[in-house]
Design a protein around this motif. Sequence first.
Motif, PDB file in Angstrom:
ATOM      1  N   ARG A   1      43.544  51.045  50.298  1.00 19.74           N
ATOM      2  CA  ARG A   1      43.284  50.040  49.242  1.00 19.74           C
ATOM      3  C   ARG A   1      44.410  50.031  48.046  1.00 19.74           C
ATOM      4  NH1 ARG A   1      37.747  50.413  45.938  1.00 19.74           N
ATOM      5  NH2 ARG A   1      36.860  49.272  47.859  1.00 19.74           N
ATOM      6  N   ALA A   2      44.966  49.087  48.054  1.00 20.58           N
ATOM      7  CA  ALA A   2      46.031  48.835  47.111  1.00 20.58           C
ATOM      8  C   ALA A   2      45.536  49.183  45.818  1.00 20.58           C
ATOM      9  CB  ALA A   2      46.521  47.321  46.862  1.00 20.58           C
ATOM     10  N   ALA A   3      46.146  50.159  44.938  1.00 23.44           N
ATOM     11  CA  ALA A   3      45.807  50.500  43.655  1.00 23.44           C
ATOM     12  C   ALA A   3      46.041  49.578  42.748  1.00 23.44           C
ATOM     13  CB  ALA A   3      46.511  51.851  43.018  1.00 23.44           C
ATOM     14  N   THR A   4      44.920  48.984  42.218  1.00 23.07           N
ATOM     15  CA  THR A   4      45.092  48.004  41.347  1.00 23.07           C
ATOM     16  C   THR A   4      44.677  48.282  39.866  1.00 23.07           C
ATOM     17  OG1 THR A   4      44.471  46.347  42.989  1.00 23.07           O
ATOM     18  CG2 THR A   4      44.726  45.132  40.920  1.00 23.07           C
TER      19      THR A   4
END
Lengths: 211, 143
Positions: free
Chosen positions: A40-43
Amino acid sequence: MPTTTLNSKSPRTGGASQGCKWVFLLLLGGVLLSGCGASRAATPESFFQLSPESAKHKAQQTRTFETSQEKELLSASAAVLQDLGFQIKESASDLGILRAMKERGAREYGQEIAQVFIMILGLFAQDVFIIPVDVHQQIAATLATRPVEGDTSKFTVRIIFHRIVWQGHGEAGDNHIAPGGQWMEMIHDPKIYQQFFAKLSKSVFLEAHQI
Amino acid sequence: MNGRKKILVLIGLVFFLQACVGAPKPPKELLSLNESQMKIRSYQSRTFDIKDQQKVMRGVVAALQDLGFIVERANGPMGLVTAGKFAGSGHSGFVELTVTVRSKGESRVEVRVNAIINTRPIEDPKIYQSFFTAVQRSLFLPG
């Protein structure tokens, strides 16, 4: 594996260095295996949170006009932007939105001097270092009008200026740095906003009130 | 020498295991709604007790401006807003948003937002929560 070779060459042989290797390998394995987890892209949450300065910026970018004629205000804003050399790219009069843009050169003496200076320094190291400098920029404005809550005879105008800068090519040793690297910044210079609103209030014959 | 071989085997193993990420396969549920998508949709939407769709639209635009987004496109009658923002302060990339604002029944308006970062969808509910908090604030609604 530079670390491994370094370790095996180190005079401190035996337990300590072997242990180091294992730790290193375990770490490497861990890093690689982490790819197996749910990716999961770190946002960072901060993207959607109001920053502490947002109120200050809002005040800088917003003015209230005592008029009920929103269309008038919008078309005057468009005219002012045109006067400032912007091209209108998007408009939605029912929502009071304008987006405009202008292209300009972004060359700065300071950066070019730094580029030459680092190139000369690089000569001593017998390597070519050309740092990319800013060559081109796009200055954009997004404007939105909005009726003041509970008072239909007043409208607020909020304009936000930002710029996108493109960098030229560069070189670091044998590696070529392709041109086209870009960065962006919001413009928070109060003078620019004051200038815009001064022109706008002149154009609609109304005083621009700070919020 | 023996130690070196071990290391090589281990490194090989690590790369081998990396394959468990899997070769890209087209997902079966490419066009069908599954449970997780329904869940995502539920936290991407929020209903507001406001009659006027246009008023909510303007509130959304103002909230986006507060958050430092650049409104790229907007269509009032369709209730569409597209906005973008460069991920600043130590993060690289570009965040893009599509917001749709639709009337739901007589007296309510539904706001739905999709956010992507570097072409990948954001699935973190907290992110959407903070977006709606900003919208709520800009519509002068009690949090």
